[in-house]
Design a protein around this motif. Structure first.
Motif, PDB file in Angstrom:
ATOM      1  N   ALA A  65      45.730  37.904  37.651  1.00 37.69           N
ATOM      2  CA  ALA A  65      45.182  36.692  38.250  1.00 37.69           C
ATOM      3  C   ALA A  65      43.860  36.295  37.591  1.00 37.69           C
ATOM      4  O   ALA A  65      43.625  35.108  37.311  1.00 37.69           O
ATOM      5  CB  ALA A  65      44.979  36.901  39.753  1.00 37.69           C
ATOM      6  N   ALA A  66      42.989  37.267  37.316  1.00 32.74           N
ATOM      7  CA  ALA A  66      41.711  36.964  36.667  1.00 32.74           C
ATOM      8  C   ALA A  66      41.938  36.335  35.302  1.00 32.74           C
ATOM      9  O   ALA A  66      41.271  35.351  34.934  1.00 32.74           O
ATOM     10  CB  ALA A  66      40.885  38.240  36.544  1.00 32.74           C
ATOM     11  N   ASN A  67      42.869  36.880  34.536  1.00 37.18           N
ATOM     12  CA  ASN A  67      43.151  36.319  33.214  1.00 37.18           C
ATOM     13  C   ASN A  67      43.713  34.905  33.303  1.00 37.18           C
ATOM     14  O   ASN A  67      43.351  34.023  32.508  1.00 37.18           O
ATOM     15  CB  ASN A  67      44.124  37.227  32.464  1.00 37.18           C
ATOM     16  CG  ASN A  67      43.424  38.330  31.688  1.00 37.18           C
ATOM     17  OD1 ASN A  67      42.371  38.104  31.099  1.00 37.18           O
ATOM     18  ND2 ASN A  67      44.009  39.516  31.675  1.00 37.18           N
ATOM     19  N   ILE A  68      44.588  34.650  34.262  1.00 37.92           N
ATOM     20  CA  ILE A  68      45.146  33.310  34.419  1.00 37.92           C
ATOM     21  C   ILE A  68      44.049  32.306  34.759  1.00 37.92           C
ATOM     22  O   ILE A  68      44.031  31.181  34.247  1.00 37.92           O
ATOM     23  CB  ILE A  68      46.247  33.317  35.506  1.00 37.92           C
ATOM     24  CG1 ILE A  68      47.468  34.108  35.015  1.00 37.92           C
ATOM     25  CG2 ILE A  68      46.656  31.887  35.867  1.00 37.92           C
ATOM     26  CD1 ILE A  68      48.509  34.356  36.087  1.00 37.92           C
ATOM     27  N   LEU A  69      43.102  32.712  35.592  1.00 39.56           N
ATOM     28  CA  LEU A  69      42.026  31.804  36.011  1.00 39.56           C
ATOM     29  C   LEU A  69      41.169  31.348  34.838  1.00 39.56           C
ATOM     30  O   LEU A  69      40.579  30.259  34.892  1.00 39.56           O
ATOM     31  CB  LEU A  69      41.156  32.479  37.071  1.00 39.56           C
ATOM     32  CG  LEU A  69      41.758  32.573  38.477  1.00 39.56           C
ATOM     33  CD1 LEU A  69      40.917  33.478  39.363  1.00 39.56           C
ATOM     34  CD2 LEU A  69      41.888  31.187  39.106  1.00 39.56           C
ATOM     35  N   VAL A  70      41.058  32.165  33.789  1.00 33.73           N
ATOM     36  CA  VAL A  70      40.239  31.765  32.638  1.00 33.73           C
ATOM     37  C   VAL A  70      41.086  31.322  31.446  1.00 33.73           C
ATOM     38  O   VAL A  70      40.546  31.058  30.369  1.00 33.73           O
ATOM     39  CB  VAL A  70      39.274  32.902  32.211  1.00 33.73           C
ATOM     40  CG1 VAL A  70      38.288  33.209  33.327  1.00 33.73           C
ATOM     41  CG2 VAL A  70      40.027  34.151  31.800  1.00 33.73           C
ATOM     42  N   GLY A  71      42.401  31.239  31.618  1.00 32.84           N
ATOM     43  CA  GLY A  71      43.253  30.713  30.553  1.00 32.84           C
ATOM     44  C   GLY A  71      43.737  31.728  29.553  1.00 32.84           C
ATOM     45  O   GLY A  71      44.258  31.366  28.499  1.00 32.84           O
ATOM     46  N   ASN A  72      43.592  33.017  29.853  1.00 31.12           N
ATOM     47  CA  ASN A  72      44.069  34.065  28.940  1.00 31.12           C
ATOM     48  C   ASN A  72      45.537  34.382  29.174  1.00 31.12           C
ATOM     49  O   ASN A  72      46.101  34.086  30.232  1.00 31.12           O
ATOM     50  CB  ASN A  72      43.282  35.370  29.164  1.00 31.12           C
ATOM     51  CG  ASN A  72      41.838  35.266  28.763  1.00 31.12           C
ATOM     52  OD1 ASN A  72      41.436  34.372  28.031  1.00 31.12           O
ATOM     53  ND2 ASN A  72      41.035  36.196  29.259  1.00 31.12           N
ATOM     54  N   SER A  73      46.122  35.078  28.222  1.00 31.69           N
ATOM     55  CA  SER A  73      47.370  35.774  28.473  1.00 31.69           C
ATOM     56  C   SER A  73      47.124  36.826  29.545  1.00 31.69           C
ATOM     57  O   SER A  73      46.032  37.400  29.621  1.00 31.69           O
ATOM     58  CB  SER A  73      47.865  36.455  27.187  1.00 31.69           C
ATOM     59  OG  SER A  73      48.806  37.475  27.485  1.00 31.69           O
ATOM     60  N   THR A  74      48.119  37.091  30.372  1.00 31.45           N
ATOM     61  CA  THR A  74      47.945  38.131  31.391  1.00 31.45           C
ATOM     62  C   THR A  74      47.752  39.503  30.761  1.00 31.45           C
ATOM     63  O   THR A  74      47.308  40.442  31.430  1.00 31.45           O
ATOM     64  CB  THR A  74      49.145  38.179  32.352  1.00 31.45           C
ATOM     65  OG1 THR A  74      50.352  38.347  31.600  1.00 31.45           O
ATOM     66  CG2 THR A  74      49.230  36.897  33.176  1.00 31.45           C
ATOM     67  N   LYS A  75      48.064  39.639  29.473  1.00 37.55           N
ATOM     68  CA  LYS A  75      47.921  40.923  28.784  1.00 37.55           C
ATOM     69  C   LYS A  75      46.527  41.143  28.214  1.00 37.55           C
ATOM     70  O   LYS A  75      46.245  42.203  27.659  1.00 37.55           O
ATOM     71  CB  LYS A  75      48.953  41.034  27.659  1.00 37.55           C
ATOM     72  CG  LYS A  75      50.402  41.013  28.143  1.00 37.55           C
ATOM     73  CD  LYS A  75      51.374  41.119  26.979  1.00 37.55           C
ATOM     74  CE  LYS A  75      52.812  41.099  27.463  1.00 37.55           C
ATOM     75  NZ  LYS A  75      53.775  41.189  26.332  1.00 37.55           N
ATOM     76  N   ALA A  76      45.642  40.147  28.333  1.00 39.12           N
ATOM     77  CA  ALA A  76      44.298  40.276  27.765  1.00 39.12           C
ATOM     78  C   ALA A  76      43.518  41.390  28.457  1.00 39.12           C
ATOM     79  O   ALA A  76      43.732  41.696  29.634  1.00 39.12           O
ATOM     80  CB  ALA A  76      43.550  38.950  27.882  1.00 39.12           C
ATOM     81  N   ALA A  77      42.595  41.985  27.728  1.00 44.85           N
ATOM     82  CA  ALA A  77      41.774  43.071  28.273  1.00 44.85           C
ATOM     83  C   ALA A  77      40.711  42.516  29.222  1.00 44.85           C
ATOM     84  O   ALA A  77      40.106  41.464  28.962  1.00 44.85           O
ATOM     85  CB  ALA A  77      41.122  43.856  27.148  1.00 44.85           C
ATOM     86  N   VAL A  78      40.482  43.233  30.309  1.00 51.15           N
ATOM     87  CA  VAL A  78      39.479  42.874  31.315  1.00 51.15           C
ATOM     88  C   VAL A  78      38.586  44.092  31.559  1.00 51.15           C
ATOM     89  O   VAL A  78      38.850  45.187  31.061  1.00 51.15           O
ATOM     90  CB  VAL A  78      40.152  42.441  32.633  1.00 51.15           C
ATOM     91  CG1 VAL A  78      41.016  41.215  32.425  1.00 51.15           C
ATOM     92  CG2 VAL A  78      40.981  43.595  33.224  1.00 51.15           C
ATOM     93  N   LEU A  79      37.542  43.897  32.337  1.00 54.12           N
ATOM     94  CA  LEU A  79      36.743  45.027  32.801  1.00 54.12           C
ATOM     95  C   LEU A  79      37.208  45.419  34.199  1.00 54.12           C
ATOM     96  O   LEU A  79      37.270  44.566  35.095  1.00 54.12           O
ATOM     97  CB  LEU A  79      35.253  44.678  32.830  1.00 54.12           C
ATOM     98  CG  LEU A  79      34.580  44.409  31.483  1.00 54.12           C
ATOM     99  CD1 LEU A  79      33.070  44.252  31.673  1.00 54.12           C
ATOM    100  CD2 LEU A  79      34.875  45.498  30.471  1.00 54.12           C
TER     101      LEU A  79
END
Length: 315
Positions: A39-53
């Motif tokens: 959900a965090a990645n979608i909110l900023v326009g990333n692929s859901t596979k992008a790395a997060v903290l």
């Protein structure tokens, strides 16, 4: 570029995991609350596979050297940018030189910070996730420390503007937590009495070996078989060693283990385990595989709708 001012209790880089290496003993190391991370990645326009903290218990403080759209999901916590409050489960812009502070979790246990473009650390075996035990992936295979520098990727192509997620997107945070499970591969090794105790008792999350396993405090169980040849073990297995104490397998678990498995926590409820705090109470409810799959599809459909609405600028 981001500078870590204070990293919080346990902050690591995580994504949706490295797969295809389990046969050689390499765990997937997926984000604990993969729904919140997506959900965090979608909110900023990333692929859901992008790395997060992934931030455990306390988020920490971070200085941004360039304008960045970020989102924070997962557990509820105080979030400020330059002292101004921001809502959880929302995206917001941080200006150059801006300071982001995420406090202690007030409900839940793990927060997820996504940056538009993703956290840019080296890909190891197809993933940027941190595997702490082997000091592999993420930033030098470890949790973040004060003074660390994180680079932001440039892979985001979707246009996004600051927004709060729909009210029904965050999944409910409970205590006690009711975890749906499917039958484990050694479920028939346990007596009717022990299975009744397992499903009718309240257990306590006693201790977490970070991202590897949770130990439970509650009724002891005894399998009719004392030995099990090691076999593949999946995420969410509820294991019963000869001591009778229960353990739940987390993302950094060993890929093969020799303990009887009475149940598996379903994927749609694994977020509950990620957000439960040591000391919280949990109960188990047995469901069938078809119901488990439908619950997971429902969650994925909600994330898909969010992406479609943001892509069409209808939110």
């Amino acid at each position: 570029m981001i500078t870590v001012i204070r990293p919080g209790t346990l902050t690591t880089v995580q994504d949706l995991g490295r797969f295809g290496y389990q046969a050689w003993g390499m765990p997937a190391s997926v984000a604990m609350d993969f729904y919140a991370a997506k959900a965090a990645n979608i909110l900023v326009g990333n692929s859901t596979k992008a790395a997060v903290l992934e931030m455990t218990e306390e988020g920490g403080s971070y200085r941004f050297e360039e304008e960045t759209l970020v989102a924070v999901t997962g557990a509820l916590a105080t979030i400020t940018v330059n002292g101004i409050s921001q809502a959880p489960w929302s995206s917001f812009l941080i200006s150059p030189g801006g300071m982001l502070h995420i406090g202690m979790a007030t409900k839940g246990y793990r927060m997820y910070l996504a940056l538009q473009g993703g956290v840019d650390v080296p890909v190891v075996m197809g993933s940027r996730s941190t595997y702490l035990t082997a000091r592999l992936g993420g930033l030098e295979g470890r949790s973040l420390q004060a003074g660390d520098i994180l680079l932001i990727g440039k892979n985001s192509k979707a246009r996004r503007h600051p927004i709060s997620a729909p009210a029904d997107l965050p999944l409910p945070l409970e205590n006690p937590w009711r975890l749906f499970v499917t039958a484990g591969s050694q479920e028939d090794w346990f007596s009717t009495k022990d299975k009744k105790a397992f499903y009718n008792s309240v257990y306590t999350l006693d201790h977490e070996l970070p991202r590897m396993s949770y130990r439970l405090r509650g009724p002891l169980l005894t399998s009719t078989q004392q030995e099990l040849i090691s076999e593949p073990t999946g995420l969410g297995a509820v294991e019963v060693p000869t001591s009778g104490k229960l353990f739940i397998v987390l993302p950094d678990h060993g890929t093969s283990r020799g303990f009887a498995k009475i149940a598996y926590i379903i994927h749609a409820h694994f977020y509950k385990l990620a957000q439960a705090v040591p000391g919280d109470k949990i109960t188990f409810k047995l469901i069938d595989v078809d119901t488990a799959a439908e619950l997971y599809r429902t969650q994925e459909a909600a994330l898909h709708r969010l992406k479609e609405d943001l892509d069409s600028n209808s939110l």
